[in-house]
Design a protein around this motif. Structure first.
Motif, PDB file in Angstrom:
ATOM      1  N   PRO A  39      50.702  42.037  68.564  1.00 36.85           N
ATOM      2  CA  PRO A  39      51.250  41.609  67.272  1.00 36.85           C
ATOM      3  C   PRO A  39      52.734  41.952  67.108  1.00 36.85           C
ATOM      4  O   PRO A  39      53.485  41.175  66.509  1.00 36.85           O
ATOM      5  CB  PRO A  39      50.389  42.352  66.250  1.00 36.85           C
ATOM      6  CG  PRO A  39      49.104  42.603  66.953  1.00 36.85           C
ATOM      7  CD  PRO A  39      49.470  42.811  68.388  1.00 36.85           C
ATOM      8  N   GLU A  40      53.160  43.077  67.657  1.00 35.17           N
ATOM      9  CA  GLU A  40      54.575  43.455  67.559  1.00 35.17           C
ATOM     10  C   GLU A  40      55.463  42.428  68.271  1.00 35.17           C
ATOM     11  O   GLU A  40      56.552  42.097  67.791  1.00 35.17           O
ATOM     12  CB  GLU A  40      54.815  44.849  68.165  1.00 35.17           C
ATOM     13  CG  GLU A  40      54.138  45.974  67.413  1.00 35.17           C
ATOM     14  CD  GLU A  40      52.673  46.186  67.799  1.00 35.17           C
ATOM     15  OE1 GLU A  40      52.132  45.432  68.647  1.00 35.17           O
ATOM     16  OE2 GLU A  40      52.055  47.106  67.240  1.00 35.17           O
ATOM     17  N   ASP A  41      54.990  41.927  69.427  1.00 27.04           N
ATOM     18  CA  ASP A  41      55.736  40.896  70.158  1.00 27.04           C
ATOM     19  C   ASP A  41      55.722  39.568  69.392  1.00 27.04           C
ATOM     20  O   ASP A  41      56.733  38.855  69.342  1.00 27.04           O
ATOM     21  CB  ASP A  41      55.152  40.694  71.554  1.00 27.04           C
ATOM     22  CG  ASP A  41      55.284  41.940  72.426  1.00 27.04           C
ATOM     23  OD1 ASP A  41      56.249  42.711  72.206  1.00 27.04           O
ATOM     24  OD2 ASP A  41      54.434  42.138  73.303  1.00 27.04           O
ATOM     25  N   LYS A  42      54.584  39.254  68.797  1.00 20.76           N
ATOM     26  CA  LYS A  42      54.489  38.033  67.990  1.00 20.76           C
ATOM     27  C   LYS A  42      55.487  38.100  66.832  1.00 20.76           C
ATOM     28  O   LYS A  42      56.107  37.100  66.475  1.00 20.76           O
ATOM     29  CB  LYS A  42      53.065  37.856  67.459  1.00 20.76           C
ATOM     30  CG  LYS A  42      52.038  37.559  68.532  1.00 20.76           C
ATOM     31  CD  LYS A  42      50.648  37.470  67.926  1.00 20.76           C
ATOM     32  CE  LYS A  42      49.581  37.302  68.981  1.00 20.76           C
ATOM     33  NZ  LYS A  42      48.246  37.167  68.387  1.00 20.76           N
ATOM     34  N   PHE A  43      55.642  39.300  66.260  1.00 24.79           N
ATOM     35  CA  PHE A  43      56.582  39.506  65.166  1.00 24.79           C
ATOM     36  C   PHE A  43      58.004  39.146  65.619  1.00 24.79           C
ATOM     37  O   PHE A  43      58.746  38.459  64.912  1.00 24.79           O
ATOM     38  CB  PHE A  43      56.526  40.963  64.690  1.00 24.79           C
ATOM     39  CG  PHE A  43      57.126  41.192  63.332  1.00 24.79           C
ATOM     40  CD1 PHE A  43      56.313  41.328  62.226  1.00 24.79           C
ATOM     41  CD2 PHE A  43      58.495  41.281  63.151  1.00 24.79           C
ATOM     42  CE1 PHE A  43      56.848  41.549  60.966  1.00 24.79           C
ATOM     43  CE2 PHE A  43      59.051  41.495  61.906  1.00 24.79           C
ATOM     44  CZ  PHE A  43      58.223  41.627  60.798  1.00 24.79           C
ATOM     45  N   GLN A  44      58.365  39.579  66.834  1.00 26.04           N
ATOM     46  CA  GLN A  44      59.704  39.289  67.360  1.00 26.04           C
ATOM     47  C   GLN A  44      59.887  37.795  67.608  1.00 26.04           C
ATOM     48  O   GLN A  44      60.943  37.232  67.313  1.00 26.04           O
ATOM     49  CB  GLN A  44      59.963  40.088  68.648  1.00 26.04           C
ATOM     50  CG  GLN A  44      60.048  41.581  68.433  1.00 26.04           C
ATOM     51  CD  GLN A  44      61.064  41.952  67.364  1.00 26.04           C
ATOM     52  OE1 GLN A  44      62.202  41.498  67.376  1.00 26.04           O
ATOM     53  NE2 GLN A  44      60.635  42.787  66.417  1.00 26.04           N
ATOM     54  N   SER A  66      47.572  33.586  70.350  1.00 25.16           N
ATOM     55  CA  SER A  66      47.488  34.126  71.709  1.00 25.16           C
ATOM     56  C   SER A  66      46.790  35.482  71.720  1.00 25.16           C
ATOM     57  O   SER A  66      47.095  36.366  70.917  1.00 25.16           O
ATOM     58  CB  SER A  66      48.898  34.284  72.299  1.00 25.16           C
ATOM     59  OG  SER A  66      48.830  34.994  73.516  1.00 25.16           O
ATOM     60  N   ASN A  67      45.863  35.641  72.646  1.00 20.88           N
ATOM     61  CA  ASN A  67      45.163  36.923  72.814  1.00 20.88           C
ATOM     62  C   ASN A  67      45.908  37.852  73.763  1.00 20.88           C
ATOM     63  O   ASN A  67      45.567  39.020  73.874  1.00 20.88           O
ATOM     64  CB  ASN A  67      43.745  36.690  73.349  1.00 20.88           C
ATOM     65  CG  ASN A  67      42.883  35.979  72.341  1.00 20.88           C
ATOM     66  OD1 ASN A  67      43.041  36.155  71.131  1.00 20.88           O
ATOM     67  ND2 ASN A  67      41.972  35.156  72.816  1.00 20.88           N
ATOM     68  N   ASN A  75      52.345  44.543  59.601  1.00 22.77           N
ATOM     69  CA  ASN A  75      53.331  43.758  58.859  1.00 22.77           C
ATOM     70  C   ASN A  75      53.473  42.345  59.410  1.00 22.77           C
ATOM     71  O   ASN A  75      53.870  41.437  58.680  1.00 22.77           O
ATOM     72  CB  ASN A  75      54.688  44.469  58.845  1.00 22.77           C
ATOM     73  CG  ASN A  75      54.687  45.644  57.880  1.00 22.77           C
ATOM     74  OD1 ASN A  75      53.898  45.694  56.941  1.00 22.77           O
ATOM     75  ND2 ASN A  75      55.571  46.595  58.123  1.00 22.77           N
ATOM     76  N   TYR A  76      53.149  42.147  60.661  1.00 22.10           N
ATOM     77  CA  TYR A  76      53.195  40.793  61.233  1.00 22.10           C
ATOM     78  C   TYR A  76      52.242  39.880  60.450  1.00 22.10           C
ATOM     79  O   TYR A  76      52.612  38.786  60.032  1.00 22.10           O
ATOM     80  CB  TYR A  76      52.839  40.800  62.722  1.00 22.10           C
ATOM     81  CG  TYR A  76      52.578  39.413  63.263  1.00 22.10           C
ATOM     82  CD1 TYR A  76      53.610  38.506  63.444  1.00 22.10           C
ATOM     83  CD2 TYR A  76      51.277  38.998  63.552  1.00 22.10           C
ATOM     84  CE1 TYR A  76      53.367  37.225  63.906  1.00 22.10           C
ATOM     85  CE2 TYR A  76      51.030  37.719  64.014  1.00 22.10           C
ATOM     86  CZ  TYR A  76      52.072  36.830  64.186  1.00 22.10           C
ATOM     87  OH  TYR A  76      51.823  35.559  64.634  1.00 22.10           O
ATOM     88  N   ILE A  77      51.028  40.347  60.244  1.00 23.47           N
ATOM     89  CA  ILE A  77      50.026  39.558  59.511  1.00 23.47           C
ATOM     90  C   ILE A  77      50.512  39.296  58.085  1.00 23.47           C
ATOM     91  O   ILE A  77      50.407  38.172  57.583  1.00 23.47           O
ATOM     92  CB  ILE A  77      48.656  40.282  59.503  1.00 23.47           C
ATOM     93  CG1 ILE A  77      48.131  40.497  60.932  1.00 23.47           C
ATOM     94  CG2 ILE A  77      47.636  39.528  58.654  1.00 23.47           C
ATOM     95  CD1 ILE A  77      47.903  39.231  61.716  1.00 23.47           C
TER      96      ILE A  77
END
Length: 191
Positions: A144-149, A139-140, A174-176
Motif C-alpha cells: 500500500p505504501e508503494d501504491k500511495f507513491q 495489485s496484490n 492513509n492510502y485507503i
C-alpha cells in the motif's frame, strides 16, 4: 497356467521392461526440459501402456478363478504401472504447459511502456484515470505504501486532487483513506 496365458505373460513382461526403460528416459527428459525428446518417449510410453493394459486384462481374466494371492499380486502390479504412467502424464502436461506459457509470455513485440495518466481535477477525466490506476490499486504484489507513491505520481502538480492526497502522511492506512476521499470528490457515475 495354460500355454496361452504363459505366452501372454511373456509378452506382457517384455512390454513392462520396455515401459520401465522408456519411463526412466522420459523422467530424465522431463527433468532436463528436453521437450522434443520427452514427447517422443511419452508417445511410445502411451503405446506400451495400452498394450500392457490389454495384456493385463487378458491375463487377469484367465487367472480370476485361480490362486487369489497370485491374482491380487497381478492386480497390484498392474495398478503400479498405471500409477507410474499417470504420474509421468501429469509431469508431461506440466512441462508442455510451462513451455507454452513461456512462449506466450515472451513476446517479440517491443511495446512502449504505458505512461500513467495525470489526473487534474476534471471529473470527466476521472474514469480514464481510474481505469488505468485501478490495476495498481488492485495489485496484490504492491505494498500500500508503494501504491500511495504511484497515486501521488498520477496526480497533476498544483491540482486539488494532488493537494488532497498530499495532505495524508504516506502510510498503508492513509492510502485507503486518500483513495476514498478522491472517489468521494471526483468519481461521478453520470459523467
Amino acid at each position: 497356467m495354460d500355454s496361452k496365458v504363459d505366452s501372454k505373460t511373456k509378452e506382457r513382461d517384455q512390454m513392462r521392461r520396455q515401459f520401465t526403460r522408456t519411463s526412466k528416459k522420459l523422467e530424465d527428459y522431463i527433468k532436463n526440459t528436453e521437450i522434443s525428446s520427452a514427447i517422443i518417449e511419452y508417445e511410445y510410453l502411451k503405446e506400451c501402456t495400452e498394450k500392457i493394459k490389454m495384456l493385463d486384462n487378458v491375463i487377469a481374466e484367465k487367472m480370476i478363478d485361480g490362486d487369489e494371492h497370485v491374482y491380487n499380486e497381478e492386480c497390484d502390479q498392474s495398478a503400479n504401472f498405471r500409477k507410474i504412467y499417470l504420474t509421468l502424464k501429469y509431469k508431461m502436461d506440466k512441462l508442455i504447459q510451462s513451455k507454452f506459457t513461456k512462449e506466450t509470455t515472451t513476446s517479440n513485440l517491443n511495446l512502449p511502456k504505458i505512461e500513467l495518466l495525470k489526473f487534474d481535477d476534471d471529473p470527466r477525466k476521472w474514469i480514464a484515470f481510474w481505469g488505468q490506476f485501478k490495476k495498481i490499486h488492485e495489485s496484490n504484489t504492491l505494498q500500500p505504501e508503494d501504491k500511495f507513491q504511484y497515486l501521488l505520481q498520477g496526480l497533476k502538480e498544483g491540482s486539488k486532487a494532488k493537494m488532497l492526497v498530499s495532505s495524508f502522511p504516506s502510510s498503508a492506512a492513509n492510502y485507503i483513506k486518500a483513495i476514498e476521499e478522491l472517489k468521494d470528490r471526483f468519481a461521478k457515475e453520470e459523467i
